[in-house]
Design an enzyme around this catalytic site. Structure first.
Site, PDB file in Angstrom:
ATOM      1  N   ASP A 109      -8.879  38.776 -13.416  1.00  0.00           N
ATOM      2  CA  ASP A 109      -8.835  39.440 -12.103  1.00  0.00           C
ATOM      3  C   ASP A 109     -10.001  40.417 -12.124  1.00  0.00           C
ATOM      4  O   ASP A 109     -10.019  41.350 -12.939  1.00  0.00           O
ATOM      5  CB  ASP A 109      -7.495  40.167 -11.933  1.00  0.00           C
ATOM      6  CG  ASP A 109      -7.389  40.848 -10.571  1.00  0.00           C
ATOM      7  OD1 ASP A 109      -8.437  41.234 -10.002  1.00  0.00           O
ATOM      8  OD2 ASP A 109      -6.256  41.004 -10.083  1.00  0.00           O
ATOM      9  N   ASN A 115     -18.339  34.586  -8.278  1.00  0.00           N
ATOM     10  CA  ASN A 115     -17.940  33.880  -7.051  1.00  0.00           C
ATOM     11  C   ASN A 115     -16.730  34.507  -6.362  1.00  0.00           C
ATOM     12  O   ASN A 115     -16.634  34.466  -5.136  1.00  0.00           O
ATOM     13  CB  ASN A 115     -17.626  32.418  -7.405  1.00  0.00           C
ATOM     14  CG  ASN A 115     -16.911  31.692  -6.290  1.00  0.00           C
ATOM     15  OD1 ASN A 115     -17.518  31.247  -5.319  1.00  0.00           O
ATOM     16  ND2 ASN A 115     -15.584  31.579  -6.410  1.00  0.00           N
ATOM     17  N   TYR A 157     -16.569  43.230   5.284  1.00  0.00           N
ATOM     18  CA  TYR A 157     -17.102  42.058   4.562  1.00  0.00           C
ATOM     19  C   TYR A 157     -18.626  42.070   4.546  1.00  0.00           C
ATOM     20  O   TYR A 157     -19.257  41.892   3.496  1.00  0.00           O
ATOM     21  CB  TYR A 157     -16.582  40.772   5.194  1.00  0.00           C
ATOM     22  CG  TYR A 157     -17.048  39.518   4.474  1.00  0.00           C
ATOM     23  CD1 TYR A 157     -16.471  39.135   3.261  1.00  0.00           C
ATOM     24  CD2 TYR A 157     -18.059  38.712   4.993  1.00  0.00           C
ATOM     25  CE1 TYR A 157     -16.888  37.988   2.590  1.00  0.00           C
ATOM     26  CE2 TYR A 157     -18.485  37.569   4.328  1.00  0.00           C
ATOM     27  CZ  TYR A 157     -17.891  37.211   3.129  1.00  0.00           C
ATOM     28  OH  TYR A 157     -18.309  36.063   2.460  1.00  0.00           O
ATOM     29  N   LYS A 208     -21.328  42.488   1.261  1.00  0.00           N
ATOM     30  CA  LYS A 208     -22.332  41.526   0.798  1.00  0.00           C
ATOM     31  C   LYS A 208     -23.723  42.165   0.804  1.00  0.00           C
ATOM     32  O   LYS A 208     -24.567  41.820  -0.025  1.00  0.00           O
ATOM     33  CB  LYS A 208     -22.290  40.252   1.654  1.00  0.00           C
ATOM     34  CG  LYS A 208     -20.999  39.443   1.491  1.00  0.00           C
ATOM     35  CD  LYS A 208     -20.768  38.977   0.059  1.00  0.00           C
ATOM     36  CE  LYS A 208     -19.514  38.105  -0.085  1.00  0.00           C
ATOM     37  NZ  LYS A 208     -19.242  37.690  -1.464  1.00  0.00           N
ATOM     38  N   THR A 221     -13.264  27.050   3.932  1.00  0.00           N
ATOM     39  CA  THR A 221     -12.386  27.407   2.795  1.00  0.00           C
ATOM     40  C   THR A 221     -11.258  28.302   3.323  1.00  0.00           C
ATOM     41  O   THR A 221     -11.260  28.700   4.499  1.00  0.00           O
ATOM     42  CB  THR A 221     -13.155  28.192   1.703  1.00  0.00           C
ATOM     43  OG1 THR A 221     -13.563  29.449   2.272  1.00  0.00           O
ATOM     44  CG2 THR A 221     -14.358  27.440   1.180  1.00  0.00           C
TER      45      THR A 221
HETATM   46  P1  NAP Z   1     -11.790  31.041  -1.211  1.00  0.00           P
HETATM   47  O1  NAP Z   1     -11.579  29.582  -1.119  1.00  0.00           O
HETATM   48  O2  NAP Z   1     -10.870  31.976  -0.534  1.00  0.00           O
HETATM   49  O3  NAP Z   1     -11.914  31.411  -2.773  1.00  0.00           O
HETATM   50  C1  NAP Z   1     -12.008  32.728  -3.196  1.00  0.00           C
HETATM   51  C2  NAP Z   1     -11.728  32.741  -4.688  1.00  0.00           C
HETATM   52  O4  NAP Z   1     -11.848  34.100  -5.144  1.00  0.00           O
HETATM   53  C3  NAP Z   1     -10.300  32.298  -5.034  1.00  0.00           C
HETATM   54  O5  NAP Z   1     -10.318  31.585  -6.238  1.00  0.00           O
HETATM   55  C4  NAP Z   1      -9.572  33.621  -5.207  1.00  0.00           C
HETATM   56  O6  NAP Z   1      -8.438  33.542  -6.047  1.00  0.00           O
HETATM   57  C5  NAP Z   1     -10.679  34.390  -5.892  1.00  0.00           C
HETATM   58  N1  NAP Z   1     -10.417  35.819  -5.938  1.00  0.00           N
HETATM   59  C6  NAP Z   1     -10.183  36.677  -4.924  1.00  0.00           C
HETATM   60  N2  NAP Z   1      -9.958  37.918  -5.393  1.00  0.00           N
HETATM   61  C7  NAP Z   1     -10.040  37.835  -6.744  1.00  0.00           C
HETATM   62  C8  NAP Z   1      -9.907  38.751  -7.800  1.00  0.00           C
HETATM   63  N3  NAP Z   1      -9.611  40.036  -7.576  1.00  0.00           N
HETATM   64  N4  NAP Z   1     -10.080  38.318  -9.071  1.00  0.00           N
HETATM   65  C9  NAP Z   1     -10.380  37.036  -9.317  1.00  0.00           C
HETATM   66  N5  NAP Z   1     -10.484  36.097  -8.369  1.00  0.00           N
HETATM   67  C10 NAP Z   1     -10.328  36.497  -7.101  1.00  0.00           C
HETATM   68  O7  NAP Z   1     -13.233  31.441  -0.663  1.00  0.00           O
HETATM   69  P2  NAP Z   1     -14.698  30.797  -0.785  1.00  0.00           P
HETATM   70  O8  NAP Z   1     -15.171  30.598   0.584  1.00  0.00           O
HETATM   71  O9  NAP Z   1     -14.714  29.674  -1.753  1.00  0.00           O
HETATM   72  O10 NAP Z   1     -15.475  32.054  -1.358  1.00  0.00           O
HETATM   73  C11 NAP Z   1     -16.149  32.080  -2.596  1.00  0.00           C
HETATM   74  C12 NAP Z   1     -17.284  33.086  -2.504  1.00  0.00           C
HETATM   75  O11 NAP Z   1     -18.264  32.618  -1.561  1.00  0.00           O
HETATM   76  C13 NAP Z   1     -16.862  34.473  -1.996  1.00  0.00           C
HETATM   77  O12 NAP Z   1     -17.558  35.471  -2.709  1.00  0.00           O
HETATM   78  C14 NAP Z   1     -17.293  34.466  -0.537  1.00  0.00           C
HETATM   79  O13 NAP Z   1     -17.528  35.753  -0.027  1.00  0.00           O
HETATM   80  C15 NAP Z   1     -18.572  33.648  -0.646  1.00  0.00           C
HETATM   81  N6  NAP Z   1     -19.028  33.076   0.624  1.00  0.00           N
HETATM   82  C16 NAP Z   1     -18.243  32.206   1.305  1.00  0.00           C
HETATM   83  C17 NAP Z   1     -18.695  31.658   2.491  1.00  0.00           C
HETATM   84  C18 NAP Z   1     -17.888  30.676   3.294  1.00  0.00           C
HETATM   85  O14 NAP Z   1     -18.342  30.286   4.396  1.00  0.00           O
HETATM   86  N7  NAP Z   1     -16.702  30.248   2.826  1.00  0.00           N
HETATM   87  C19 NAP Z   1     -19.970  32.013   2.989  1.00  0.00           C
HETATM   88  C20 NAP Z   1     -20.736  32.920   2.269  1.00  0.00           C
HETATM   89  C21 NAP Z   1     -20.261  33.430   1.073  1.00  0.00           C
HETATM   90  P3  NAP Z   1      -6.939  33.315  -5.451  1.00  0.00           P
HETATM   91  O15 NAP Z   1      -6.790  31.847  -5.220  1.00  0.00           O
HETATM   92  O16 NAP Z   1      -6.074  33.843  -6.531  1.00  0.00           O
HETATM   93  O17 NAP Z   1      -6.848  34.100  -4.170  1.00  0.00           O
END
Ligand code: NAP
Length: 242
Positions: free
Chosen positions: A61, A88, A165, A169, A200
């Protein structure tokens, strides 16, 4: 280079993190599948192993410094080093009001994971990355964090105003630059990856890209060769202004 690379991906149990783990694992890299929930981590590692990936679950975590330190000790015991760190794990946070309505607590909630979590994990893993012949750190940032895009009225980002958010970033971008400056002259490269708008859980699956598409730039930056950039913010289309 040592034959087998070791990569830690935080939040590897789903979304872009899982897709990154799969893609790096397909290349023979040992995946430490970071997950804050033990069961979800084990399930993710098992799913990767079913696909032929060498994957080990690692409970981490990013908001828990003791747990992060323990994870670093575990990596040191097992492997003695780390080659790739993908920061990530990220959250969108619960705040949906206007910037003027936001409290410090609204921002802090998101910063705890997206900024302070990255600092905690990077600090703990840096000694292990320094033992790699070619350490790579990839921070998952967003077009939404770019001050240049946010202040350009023609940019699609200009219409989005999620203070917690987006500013998290932006702060992450600054943190990325700070590490890159410190590590200039070492084999370690630090970059910010912009995955695009990916469907996601984070955005309630409102993205138009798949996690695999979003992971492509992350994988590219994780596998940069010696001539590759450091201290940059990159999407599939190349460098993006901070
Ligand atoms: P997601 O599917 O919600 O995945 C987020 C991941 O982060 C999950 O595995 C979650 O675990 C984990 N997490 C959250 N808080 C945590 C903590 N305190 N310790 C450890 N793990 C933690 O989202 P995603 O879209 O794949 O996002 C991944 C990254 O890409 C993020 O940094 C996000 O800001 C970035 N991003 C995403 C997008 C987009 O369009 N989706 C665009 C730009 C950047 P749990 O399953 O336990 O909640």
């Amino acid at each position: 280079m040592t034959a087998e690379k070791i990569a830690l991906i935080t939040g590897a149990n789903k979304g872009i993190g899982f897709a990154t783990a799969r893609r790096l694992g397909e290349r023979g890299i040992t995946i430490l599948a970071g997950a804050r929930d033990e069961v979800r981590g084990k399930q993710a590692a098992a799913a990767l192993a079913d696909e032929g990936v060498t994957a080990v679950p690692l409970r981490i975590d990013v908001t828990d410094p003791d747990r992060v330190s323990e994870a670093a000790r575990e990596i040191e015991r097992r492997y003695g080093r780390l080659d790739i760190l993908v920061n990530n794990a990220g959250v969108a946070g619960g705040f949906t009001g206007t910037p003027g309505e936001a409290t410090a607590a609204d921002l802090r909630e998101v910063y705890e994971t997206n900024v302070f979590g990255v600092v905690t994990v990077t600090r703990a893993m840096l000694p292990l990355l320094r033992r790699s012949e070619a350490g790579r750190i990839v921070n998952l940032s967003s077009h939404l964090g770019s001050l240049t895009l946010n202040t350009d009225p023609e940019s699609p980002v200009a219409g989005v105003n999620m203070i917690a958010y987006q500013s998290s970033k932006t702060a992450l971008n600054a943190v990325t630059v700070a590490y890159a400056k410190e590590l200039r002259g070492t084999p370690i490269k630090v970059n910010a990856a912009l995955p695009g708008v990916v469907a996601t859980d984070l955005n309630h699956h409102r993205g138009h890209r798949t996690p695999a598409e979003g992971a492509a730039i992350v994988v590219r930056l994780a596998l940069l060769d010696e001539a590759g950039p450091s201290g940059q913010c990159l999407s599939d289309d190349g460098p993006v202004p901070w």
